[in-house]
Scaffold this motif. Sequence first.
Motif, short mmCIF file in Angstrom:
data_model
loop_
_atom_site.label_atom_id
_atom_site.label_comp_id
_atom_site.label_asym_id
_atom_site.label_seq_id
_atom_site.Cartn_x
_atom_site.Cartn_y
_atom_site.Cartn_z
N GLY A 116 0.81 -1.37 -0.04
CA GLY A 116 -0.18 0.05 0.04
C GLY A 116 0.71 1.46 -0.05
N VAL A 117 1.91 1.26 -0.09
CA VAL A 117 2.92 2.22 -0.32
C VAL A 117 2.93 2.84 -1.63
N PRO A 118 2.65 4.38 -1.70
CA PRO A 118 2.75 4.90 -2.95
C PRO A 118 4.02 4.64 -3.91
N LYS A 119 3.71 4.43 -5.01
CA LYS A 119 5.01 4.05 -6.18
C LYS A 119 5.88 5.23 -6.24
N SER A 120 6.89 4.89 -5.97
CA SER A 120 8.18 5.97 -6.34
C SER A 120 9.37 5.11 -7.02
N PRO A 121 9.27 5.31 -8.13
CA PRO A 121 10.30 4.62 -9.00
C PRO A 121 11.75 4.82 -8.60
N ILE A 122 12.61 3.96 -8.76
CA ILE A 122 14.16 4.01 -8.46
C ILE A 122 14.65 4.74 -9.64
N THR A 123 15.19 5.92 -9.47
CA THR A 123 15.68 6.86 -10.04
C THR A 123 17.22 6.62 -10.46
N LEU A 124 17.71 7.38 -11.40
CA LEU A 124 19.33 7.28 -11.59
C LEU A 124 19.93 7.77 -10.17
N GLN A 125 19.29 8.97 -9.74
CA GLN A 125 19.72 9.78 -8.62
C GLN A 125 19.62 8.84 -7.34
N LYS A 126 18.53 8.01 -7.04
CA LYS A 126 18.36 7.21 -6.05
C LYS A 126 19.21 5.90 -5.84
N ALA A 127 19.52 5.50 -7.10
CA ALA A 127 20.51 4.51 -7.54
C ALA A 127 21.83 4.70 -7.20
N GLY A 128 22.31 5.96 -7.71
CA GLY A 128 23.58 6.42 -7.30
C GLY A 128 23.59 6.73 -5.67
N SER A 129 22.63 7.39 -5.08
CA SER A 129 22.93 7.45 -3.66
C SER A 129 22.91 6.14 -2.73
N ILE A 130 22.20 5.20 -3.23
CA ILE A 130 22.31 3.79 -2.73
C ILE A 130 23.69 3.31 -2.84
N SER A 131 24.28 3.34 -4.15
CA SER A 131 25.77 3.03 -4.38
C SER A 131 26.66 3.71 -3.36
N ILE A 132 26.63 4.86 -3.03
CA ILE A 132 27.51 5.61 -2.28
C ILE A 132 27.25 5.02 -0.94
N ILE A 133 26.08 4.78 -0.47
CA ILE A 133 25.84 4.09 0.76
C ILE A 133 26.35 2.82 0.70
N MET A 134 26.55 2.22 -0.27
CA MET A 134 26.94 0.68 -0.44
C MET A 134 28.51 0.86 -0.21
N ILE A 135 29.12 1.72 -0.90
CA ILE A 135 30.41 1.87 -0.73
C ILE A 135 30.95 2.33 0.58
N GLY A 136 30.45 3.32 1.02
CA GLY A 136 30.60 3.57 2.61
C GLY A 136 30.58 2.40 3.79
N VAL A 137 29.45 1.46 3.37
CA VAL A 137 29.24 0.52 4.28
C VAL A 137 30.33 -0.67 4.03
N VAL A 138 31.01 -0.83 2.81
CA VAL A 138 32.03 -1.57 2.60
C VAL A 138 33.18 -1.23 3.35
N LEU A 139 33.39 -0.02 3.00
CA LEU A 139 34.72 0.72 3.70
C LEU A 139 34.64 0.38 5.34
N LEU A 140 33.54 0.90 5.74
CA LEU A 140 33.47 0.75 7.26
C LEU A 140 33.59 -0.61 7.73
N VAL A 141 32.84 -1.72 7.01
CA VAL A 141 32.90 -2.91 7.72
C VAL A 141 34.31 -3.68 7.54
N ARG A 142 34.81 -3.18 6.49
CA ARG A 142 36.43 -3.80 6.09
C ARG A 142 37.33 -3.05 6.92
N SER A 143 37.09 -1.99 7.60
CA SER A 143 38.04 -1.32 8.34
C SER A 143 38.08 -1.91 9.79
#
Length: 143
Positions: A116-143
């Motif tokens: 029931g959540v309103p649709k909000s498509p994954i945009t290039l900006q959202k995908a880029g933001s998630i990718s940046i978060i993923m890179i940060g998580v990988v760097l943090l967990v590996r440290s």
Amino acid sequence: MNIFSILLAFLAGAFGSTQATINTMIGKQASQFNMIAYVSLVQVAISLVFILFRGDFRSLSGPTWGWIGTSALLGVIIMLAVTTSINSIGSLSVYVLLILGQVILSAVVDHFGWFGVPKSPITLQKAGSISIIMIGVVLLVRS
């Protein structure tokens, strides 16, 4: 921007990591499944006090038992996974991975409009933001 909602979300995150650390300590003393049962029983008792205090008995007949059961099962899995993982990789790593999982699945839920959540498509900006978060998580967990 709703400052109150932002503050509530921040506090939920802060309280969630505190609760998980406390639950880990309880789990070491009483076993993980006993901890889940104890904490869940106290949560039910506190919730019933709020329902009785507010006189909001109609809320007791709301969602279907299937959804309630699904949510309860997910809660047990989350509590078990978080408290078990904290023992081996630490609180910070667990929580950045937990947040990454929430971000990715939330994007999928929003994209398809599930539950029931309103649709909000994954945009290039959202995908880029998630990718940046993923890179940060990988760097943090590996440290």
